[in-house]
Design a protein around this motif. Structure first.
Motif, PDB file in Angstrom:
ATOM      1  N   ARG A   1      10.873  27.320  88.828  1.00  0.00           N
ATOM      2  CA  ARG A   1      10.959  25.748  88.152  1.00  0.00           C
ATOM      3  C   ARG A   1      11.829  26.910  86.345  1.00  0.00           C
ATOM      4  NH1 ARG A   1       5.058  24.319  87.258  1.00  0.00           N
ATOM      5  NH2 ARG A   1       4.867  23.081  85.303  1.00  0.00           N
ATOM      6  N   ALA A   2      12.278  25.722  85.853  1.00  0.00           N
ATOM      7  CA  ALA A   2      13.315  25.857  84.972  1.00  0.00           C
ATOM      8  C   ALA A   2      12.418  26.342  83.587  1.00  0.00           C
ATOM      9  CB  ALA A   2      14.147  24.216  84.621  1.00  0.00           C
ATOM     10  N   PHE A   3      12.648  26.530  83.098  1.00  0.00           N
ATOM     11  CA  PHE A   3      11.837  27.313  81.795  1.00  0.00           C
ATOM     12  C   PHE A   3      13.203  27.586  80.677  1.00  0.00           C
ATOM     13  CE2 PHE A   3       9.358  29.668  79.355  1.00  0.00           C
ATOM     14  CZ  PHE A   3       7.872  29.365  79.100  1.00  0.00           C
ATOM     15  N   SER A   4      13.018  26.536  79.772  1.00  0.00           N
ATOM     16  CA  SER A   4      14.330  26.985  78.890  1.00  0.00           C
ATOM     17  C   SER A   4      14.028  27.610  77.576  1.00  0.00           C
ATOM     18  CB  SER A   4      14.130  25.259  78.269  1.00  0.00           C
ATOM     19  OG  SER A   4      13.210  25.516  77.190  1.00  0.00           O
ATOM     20  N   GLU A   5      14.935  28.449  76.868  1.00  0.00           N
ATOM     21  CA  GLU A   5      15.135  29.113  76.289  1.00  0.00           C
ATOM     22  C   GLU A   5      13.961  29.440  74.930  1.00  0.00           C
ATOM     23  OE1 GLU A   5      19.148  30.528  75.286  1.00  0.00           O
ATOM     24  OE2 GLU A   5      18.262  31.452  73.856  1.00  0.00           O
ATOM     25  N   ARG A   6      14.038  27.670  74.516  1.00  0.00           N
ATOM     26  CA  ARG A   6      13.380  27.518  73.524  1.00  0.00           C
ATOM     27  C   ARG A   6      11.745  27.474  73.984  1.00  0.00           C
ATOM     28  NH1 ARG A   6      12.471  24.364  69.711  1.00  0.00           N
ATOM     29  NH2 ARG A   6      10.915  22.460  69.062  1.00  0.00           N
ATOM     30  N   GLN A   7      11.143  26.476  75.431  1.00  0.00           N
ATOM     31  CA  GLN A   7      10.159  26.876  75.513  1.00  0.00           C
ATOM     32  C   GLN A   7       9.760  28.732  75.751  1.00  0.00           C
ATOM     33  OE1 GLN A   7      10.316  25.329  79.589  1.00  0.00           O
ATOM     34  NE2 GLN A   7       9.338  24.036  78.865  1.00  0.00           N
ATOM     35  N   GLU A   8      10.473  30.037  76.099  1.00  0.00           N
ATOM     36  CA  GLU A   8      10.227  31.130  75.978  1.00  0.00           C
ATOM     37  C   GLU A   8      10.337  31.507  74.532  1.00  0.00           C
ATOM     38  OE1 GLU A   8      13.958  33.753  76.783  1.00  0.00           O
ATOM     39  OE2 GLU A   8      12.126  35.357  77.241  1.00  0.00           O
ATOM     40  N   GLU A  80      13.937  34.949  82.388  1.00  0.00           N
ATOM     41  CA  GLU A  80      15.320  35.458  83.089  1.00  0.00           C
ATOM     42  C   GLU A  80      16.105  35.361  84.612  1.00  0.00           C
ATOM     43  OE1 GLU A  80      13.863  39.245  81.944  1.00  0.00           O
ATOM     44  OE2 GLU A  80      14.337  38.927  79.502  1.00  0.00           O
ATOM     45  N   LYS A  81      14.146  35.026  84.709  1.00  0.00           N
ATOM     46  CA  LYS A  81      14.849  34.881  86.947  1.00  0.00           C
ATOM     47  C   LYS A  81      14.617  33.316  87.074  1.00  0.00           C
ATOM     48  CE  LYS A  81      13.464  39.599  86.821  1.00  0.00           C
ATOM     49  NZ  LYS A  81      12.205  40.910  87.320  1.00  0.00           N
ATOM     50  N   GLY A  82      14.140  33.006  86.247  1.00  0.00           N
ATOM     51  CA  GLY A  82      13.723  31.887  87.522  1.00  0.00           C
ATOM     52  C   GLY A  82      12.060  31.621  87.848  1.00  0.00           C
ATOM     53  N   VAL A  83      11.977  32.882  88.132  1.00  0.00           N
ATOM     54  CA  VAL A  83      10.027  33.223  88.946  1.00  0.00           C
ATOM     55  C   VAL A  83       9.207  33.909  88.118  1.00  0.00           C
ATOM     56  CG1 VAL A  83      11.455  32.144  91.216  1.00  0.00           C
ATOM     57  CG2 VAL A  83      11.533  35.010  90.692  1.00  0.00           C
ATOM     58  N   VAL A  84       8.099  34.133  88.442  1.00  0.00           N
ATOM     59  CA  VAL A  84       7.985  34.753  87.715  1.00  0.00           C
ATOM     60  C   VAL A  84       7.422  36.644  89.094  1.00  0.00           C
ATOM     61  CG1 VAL A  84       5.400  35.548  87.403  1.00  0.00           C
ATOM     62  CG2 VAL A  84       6.106  33.559  86.705  1.00  0.00           C
ATOM     63  N   ASP A 139       0.666  28.355  84.535  1.00  0.00           N
ATOM     64  CA  ASP A 139       0.706  27.942  86.091  1.00  0.00           C
ATOM     65  C   ASP A 139       1.524  28.542  87.242  1.00  0.00           C
ATOM     66  OD1 ASP A 139      -0.901  25.758  85.664  1.00  0.00           O
ATOM     67  OD2 ASP A 139       0.431  24.902  85.732  1.00  0.00           O
ATOM     68  N   GLU A 140       2.099  28.776  86.853  1.00  0.00           N
ATOM     69  CA  GLU A 140       3.437  30.150  87.759  1.00  0.00           C
ATOM     70  C   GLU A 140       3.018  31.048  87.978  1.00  0.00           C
ATOM     71  OE1 GLU A 140       6.463  29.080  89.320  1.00  0.00           O
ATOM     72  OE2 GLU A 140       5.706  27.041  88.570  1.00  0.00           O
ATOM     73  N   LEU A 141       2.183  32.016  87.022  1.00  0.00           N
ATOM     74  CA  LEU A 141       1.277  33.216  86.947  1.00  0.00           C
ATOM     75  C   LEU A 141       0.465  33.238  88.331  1.00  0.00           C
ATOM     76  CD1 LEU A 141       1.474  36.170  86.490  1.00  0.00           C
ATOM     77  CD2 LEU A 141      -0.675  35.428  84.548  1.00  0.00           C
ATOM     78  N   ALA A 142      -0.641  31.757  87.767  1.00  0.00           N
ATOM     79  CA  ALA A 142      -1.938  31.048  88.955  1.00  0.00           C
ATOM     80  C   ALA A 142      -1.252  31.223  90.476  1.00  0.00           C
ATOM     81  CB  ALA A 142      -1.844  29.895  88.337  1.00  0.00           C
TER      82      ALA A 142
END
Ligand code: HEM
Ligand code: ISQ
Length: 153
Positions: A1-8, A80-84, A139-142
């Motif tokens: 799932r895409a995660f932006s620098e801003r979200q991080e 960093e990787k697009g995945v948890v 959600d991704e961690l869950a």
């Protein structure tokens, strides 16, 4: 799932702030869990036989902090990787949750409690965008933990 620098950055800066007050954070997190799902409270060994949430229970604080920290780390990994990619030491979380009677729908309860705790704790710095970033990371961690629960890890 895409995660932006801003979200991080949003997750990171709020975590820096949240971790300054772990006792309060843990207490509020648990209070929300028991308000959203009173029966869920009894799954936790440190709450089972008490009417009130203990104010200064170190195990409760360590575990609650770990939930926040793992969610924060998931945000970093998503960026960093697009995945948890959970740390190997966390692989036991599937079996711990199975053993304690946790099922998939409970994850929504903990998510809601986590988001409410954050909202309450960070005051006017809160935004939908910030909340949404935490939600994605959670959600991704869950999903990783739920998969471990299914695979019996
Ligand atoms: C234990 C994390 C979701 C209920 C734990 C522990 C961690 C953890 C780190 C401590 C493990 C240890 O003993 O070393 C997480 C994370 C979650 C999650 C990161 C979601 C992303 C849930 C959900 C429930 C739940 C949805 C159900 C409401 C429990 C219970 C324990 C536990 C009952 C055992 C506590 C005890 O020792 O009595 N969890 N958890 N967890 N978790 Fe979770
Ligand atoms: C463990 N798993 C999920 C949620 C939690 C909240 C507080 C303490 C421990 C927890």
């Amino acid at each position: 799932r895409a995660f932006s620098e801003r979200q991080e950055a949003l997750v990171k800066s709020s975590w820096e702030e949240l971790k300054e007050n772990i006792p309060q954070l843990s207490l509020r997190f648990f209070t929300w869990i028991s308000e959203i799902a009173p029966v869920a409270k009894n799954m936790f060994s440190f709450l089972k036989d008490s009417d009130e949430i203990p104010q200064n229970n170190p195990i409760l604080q360590i575990h609650a902090t770990k939930v926040f920290k793992l969610t924060y780390e998931s945000a970093i990994q998503l960026r960093e990787k697009g995945v948890v990619d959970v740390d190997p030491t966390v692989k036991y979380l599937g079996s711990i949750h199975i053993k304690n009677g946790v099922t998939d729908p409970h994850f929504e309860v903990v998510k809601e409690a986590l988001l409410k705790t954050i909202k309450e704790a960070i005051g006017e710095k809160w935004s939908d965008e910030l909340s949404n970033a935490w939600e994605i990371a959670y959600d991704e961690l869950a999903d990783v933990i739920k998969k471990e629960m299914k695979d019996g890890i």
